[in-house]
Design a protein around this motif. Structure first.
Motif, PDB file in Angstrom:
ATOM      1  N   PRO A 195       0.810  -1.216   0.000  1.00  0.00           N
ATOM      2  CA  PRO A 195       0.000   0.000   0.000  1.00  0.00           C
ATOM      3  C   PRO A 195       0.846   1.271   0.000  1.00  0.00           C
ATOM      4  O   PRO A 195       1.799   1.397   0.770  1.00  0.00           O
ATOM      5  N   LEU A 196       0.484   2.199  -0.840  1.00  0.00           N
ATOM      6  CA  LEU A 196       1.122   3.508  -0.866  1.00  0.00           C
ATOM      7  C   LEU A 196       0.640   4.364   0.301  1.00  0.00           C
ATOM      8  O   LEU A 196       1.400   5.119   0.902  1.00  0.00           O
ATOM      9  N   VAL A 197      -0.648   4.235   0.595  1.00  0.00           N
ATOM     10  CA  VAL A 197      -1.239   4.979   1.709  1.00  0.00           C
ATOM     11  C   VAL A 197      -1.419   4.007   2.866  1.00  0.00           C
ATOM     12  O   VAL A 197      -2.411   3.286   2.954  1.00  0.00           O
ATOM     13  N   ASP A 198      -0.431   3.980   3.732  1.00  0.00           N
ATOM     14  CA  ASP A 198      -0.469   3.129   4.923  1.00  0.00           C
ATOM     15  C   ASP A 198      -0.580   4.007   6.164  1.00  0.00           C
ATOM     16  O   ASP A 198      -0.849   5.217   6.057  1.00  0.00           O
ATOM     17  N   ALA A 199      -0.373   3.435   7.336  1.00  0.00           N
ATOM     18  CA  ALA A 199      -0.512   4.199   8.579  1.00  0.00           C
ATOM     19  C   ALA A 199       0.450   5.385   8.607  1.00  0.00           C
ATOM     20  O   ALA A 199       0.087   6.485   9.058  1.00  0.00           O
ATOM     21  N   GLY A 200       1.670   5.190   8.119  1.00  0.00           N
ATOM     22  CA  GLY A 200       2.639   6.281   8.108  1.00  0.00           C
ATOM     23  C   GLY A 200       2.224   7.411   7.194  1.00  0.00           C
ATOM     24  O   GLY A 200       2.339   8.593   7.549  1.00  0.00           O
ATOM     25  N   ALA A 201       1.740   7.080   6.012  1.00  0.00           N
ATOM     26  CA  ALA A 201       1.300   8.112   5.071  1.00  0.00           C
ATOM     27  C   ALA A 201       0.099   8.865   5.609  1.00  0.00           C
ATOM     28  O   ALA A 201       0.005  10.092   5.484  1.00  0.00           O
ATOM     29  N   LEU A 202      -0.820   8.150   6.238  1.00  0.00           N
ATOM     30  CA  LEU A 202      -2.001   8.801   6.806  1.00  0.00           C
ATOM     31  C   LEU A 202      -1.619   9.741   7.944  1.00  0.00           C
ATOM     32  O   LEU A 202      -2.195  10.824   8.092  1.00  0.00           O
ATOM     33  N   ALA A 203      -0.623   9.343   8.734  1.00  0.00           N
ATOM     34  CA  ALA A 203      -0.171  10.202   9.835  1.00  0.00           C
ATOM     35  C   ALA A 203       0.492  11.468   9.318  1.00  0.00           C
ATOM     36  O   ALA A 203       0.498  12.501  10.009  1.00  0.00           O
ATOM     37  N   ALA A 204       1.047  11.402   8.103  1.00  0.00           N
ATOM     38  CA  ALA A 204       1.718  12.569   7.529  1.00  0.00           C
ATOM     39  C   ALA A 204       0.738  13.596   6.969  1.00  0.00           C
ATOM     40  O   ALA A 204       1.102  14.765   6.787  1.00  0.00           O
ATOM     41  N   LEU A 205      -0.491  13.187   6.693  1.00  0.00           N
ATOM     42  CA  LEU A 205      -1.482  14.116   6.144  1.00  0.00           C
ATOM     43  C   LEU A 205      -1.910  15.136   7.191  1.00  0.00           C
ATOM     44  O   LEU A 205      -1.904  14.847   8.392  1.00  0.00           O
ATOM     45  N   PRO A 206      -2.316  16.340   6.756  1.00  0.00           N
ATOM     46  CA  PRO A 206      -2.885  17.292   7.705  1.00  0.00           C
ATOM     47  C   PRO A 206      -4.114  16.700   8.386  1.00  0.00           C
ATOM     48  O   PRO A 206      -4.866  15.919   7.777  1.00  0.00           O
ATOM     49  N   SER A 207      -4.336  17.045   9.619  1.00  0.00           N
ATOM     50  CA  SER A 207      -5.495  16.524  10.350  1.00  0.00           C
ATOM     51  C   SER A 207      -6.789  16.914   9.644  1.00  0.00           C
ATOM     52  O   SER A 207      -6.960  18.057   9.214  1.00  0.00           O
ATOM     53  N   GLY A 208      -7.691  15.953   9.513  1.00  0.00           N
ATOM     54  CA  GLY A 208      -8.973  16.219   8.873  1.00  0.00           C
ATOM     55  C   GLY A 208      -8.937  16.175   7.360  1.00  0.00           C
ATOM     56  O   GLY A 208      -9.851  16.689   6.700  1.00  0.00           O
ATOM     57  N   ALA A 209      -7.922  15.530   6.793  1.00  0.00           N
ATOM     58  CA  ALA A 209      -7.823  15.438   5.340  1.00  0.00           C
ATOM     59  C   ALA A 209      -8.884  14.494   4.781  1.00  0.00           C
ATOM     60  O   ALA A 209      -9.464  13.669   5.496  1.00  0.00           O
ATOM     61  N   ILE A 210      -9.116  14.637   3.488  1.00  0.00           N
ATOM     62  CA  ILE A 210     -10.023  13.768   2.749  1.00  0.00           C
ATOM     63  C   ILE A 210      -9.182  12.895   1.822  1.00  0.00           C
ATOM     64  O   ILE A 210      -8.294  13.400   1.129  1.00  0.00           O
ATOM     65  N   LEU A 211      -9.463  11.598   1.792  1.00  0.00           N
ATOM     66  CA  LEU A 211      -8.758  10.665   0.910  1.00  0.00           C
ATOM     67  C   LEU A 211      -9.735  10.137  -0.131  1.00  0.00           C
ATOM     68  O   LEU A 211     -10.832   9.677   0.212  1.00  0.00           O
ATOM     69  N   VAL A 212      -9.346  10.218  -1.395  1.00  0.00           N
ATOM     70  CA  VAL A 212     -10.183   9.741  -2.507  1.00  0.00           C
ATOM     71  C   VAL A 212      -9.392   8.705  -3.297  1.00  0.00           C
ATOM     72  O   VAL A 212      -8.243   8.951  -3.679  1.00  0.00           O
ATOM     73  N   ASN A 213     -10.010   7.556  -3.553  1.00  0.00           N
ATOM     74  CA  ASN A 213      -9.347   6.493  -4.304  1.00  0.00           C
ATOM     75  C   ASN A 213     -10.259   5.980  -5.403  1.00  0.00           C
ATOM     76  O   ASN A 213     -11.212   5.245  -5.141  1.00  0.00           O
ATOM     77  N   THR A 214      -9.972   6.383  -6.630  1.00  0.00           N
ATOM     78  CA  THR A 214     -10.694   5.844  -7.790  1.00  0.00           C
ATOM     79  C   THR A 214      -9.735   5.052  -8.675  1.00  0.00           C
ATOM     80  O   THR A 214     -10.033   4.797  -9.839  1.00  0.00           O
ATOM     81  N   ALA A 215      -8.596   4.636  -8.102  1.00  0.00           N
ATOM     82  CA  ALA A 215      -7.556   3.960  -8.881  1.00  0.00           C
ATOM     83  C   ALA A 215      -7.521   2.469  -8.604  1.00  0.00           C
ATOM     84  O   ALA A 215      -8.153   1.684  -9.320  1.00  0.00           O
ATOM     85  N   ARG A 216      -6.814   2.058  -7.553  1.00  0.00           N
ATOM     86  CA  ARG A 216      -6.647   0.651  -7.230  1.00  0.00           C
ATOM     87  C   ARG A 216      -6.738   0.456  -5.726  1.00  0.00           C
ATOM     88  O   ARG A 216      -6.157   1.225  -4.952  1.00  0.00           O
ATOM     89  N   ALA A 217      -7.419  -0.578  -5.293  1.00  0.00           N
ATOM     90  CA  ALA A 217      -7.546  -0.860  -3.866  1.00  0.00           C
ATOM     91  C   ALA A 217      -6.196  -1.155  -3.233  1.00  0.00           C
ATOM     92  O   ALA A 217      -5.969  -0.850  -2.055  1.00  0.00           O
ATOM     93  N   SER A 218      -5.277  -1.737  -4.016  1.00  0.00           N
ATOM     94  CA  SER A 218      -3.974  -2.104  -3.465  1.00  0.00           C
ATOM     95  C   SER A 218      -3.141  -0.905  -3.045  1.00  0.00           C
ATOM     96  O   SER A 218      -2.135  -1.056  -2.348  1.00  0.00           O
ATOM     97  N   LEU A 219      -3.540   0.295  -3.442  1.00  0.00           N
ATOM     98  CA  LEU A 219      -2.806   1.495  -3.066  1.00  0.00           C
ATOM     99  C   LEU A 219      -3.058   1.900  -1.620  1.00  0.00           C
ATOM    100  O   LEU A 219      -2.326   2.729  -1.067  1.00  0.00           O
TER     101      LEU A 219
END
Length: 315
Positions: free
Chosen positions: A213-237
């Motif tokens: 996964p590209l967006v894992d716990a570390g990547a999510l922690a790096a985002l600004p608080s209250g961010a929105i994540l959109v995935n229309t590509a691949r679930a494996s990301l």
């Protein structure tokens, strides 16, 4: 007897582009008209077929080995995740794609999901249907930063809309295009993945499949608080467990997705979460995208098969 071509995309049944296959002198076989075929149906249909216009069903090594006459598989889209590409290459089966055919449809869905998440539209609309008057505070996207992972055909369409809305855009791409950066408009810049994550009020994914996964716990922690994540590509990301934890903690404002690790995903803690907006892999499922994809898939398949037929005739 005419050579047979197997057609499996649900949207292909009754589509006028398929008639061009018949007009070219091939027999068309729908093993499961309007539905995803079972492995047994596929094995039976492909056993003596020369071409395969494929949908989303898995195309395994065993399936390919059971189709000795098969020369080409044509996808009515860009993705070939479900096809064993190594086996296809070893067996001399060409795999053809229809790049960018559904780019506009996926881009428009991405923008729709961004806006829906920012204004909490699904829950507000659901409340109205239930007789409630639920006024939930939203956020405006203007003045915020959109992070884009993958600035290809789809990503660039999303970027243009985001800039028109007054957003800043920071994009990570494995192959940044300086000529595109020069013309994209004020507010756009390429950045490292770390920079994108650190600044993205909204993060949208348009990258190819990933082994991890590209967006894992570390990547999510790096985002600004209250961010929105959109995935229309691949679930494996995306690490779905990490996303669920981020939603529960409030680190993520919302997760909007059109793709899942298992499709259909069924009911789960993620799909039932009040701040998840889920759609049924409909990014490319517009009338226009289907028409473009089907036309390209048929063109690609006929080009290969007709060329092979002509060479055989010369011999």
């Amino acid at each position: 007897m005419a050579d047979r071509i197997v057609v499996t995309p649900r949207s292909a049944y009754g589509h006028p582009a398929v008639e061009r296959i018949r007009a070219a002198g091939y027999e068309v076989d729908f093993p499961a008209p309007g539905a995803v075929p079972t492995p047994a149906q596929l094995h039976a249909a492909l056993a003596d077929s020369v071409g395969y216009l494929a949908g989303v069903e898995p195309v395994t090594r065993s399936l390919l080995r059971a189709a000795p006459r098969l020369r080409a598989i044509s996808r009515n889209g860009t993705g070939a995740d479900a096809i064993d590409l190594t086996a296809a290459e070893e067996l001399g089966v060409k795999v053809l794609r229809a790049p960018a055919a559904n780019a506009q449809g996926v881009a428009e869905l991405t923008v729709a999901l961004m806006l829906a998440a920012a204004r909490q539209l699904p829950s507000v609309a659901s409340a109205i249907r239930g007789g409630e008057w639920a006024r939930r505070e939203g956020i405006e996207l203007s003045g915020r930063t959109l992070g884009v992972v993958g600035a290809g055909q789809i990503g660039r369409r999303v970027i243009s809309v985001a800039l028109a809305l007054g957003m800043r855009v920071r994009a990570f791409d494995a192959y940044p295009d300086d000529s595109y950066a020069a013309t994209a408009g004020e507010g756009f810049a390429y950045a490292t993945l770390d920079e994108v994550l650190a600044t993205a009020d909204v993060l949208t994914l348009h990258a190819p499949p990933a082994a991890t996964p590209l967006v894992d716990a570390g990547a999510l922690a790096a985002l600004p608080s209250g961010a929105i994540l959109v995935n229309t590509a691949r679930a494996s990301l995306v690490d779905e467990s990490a996303v669920l934890a981020a939603l529960d903690s409030g680190a993520l404002r919302a997760y909007a997705t059109d793709v899942y690790a298992v499709e259909p995903p069924g009911a789960s803690a993620l799909t039932r979460h009040p701040r998840v907006i889920g759609t049924a892999h409909i990014g490319g499922y517009t009338r226009e995208s289907v028409d473009r994809a089907m036309a390209a898939a048929v063109d690609n398949l006929l080009h290969v098969l007709d060329s092979d037929r002509e060479r055989s005739g010369d011999e």
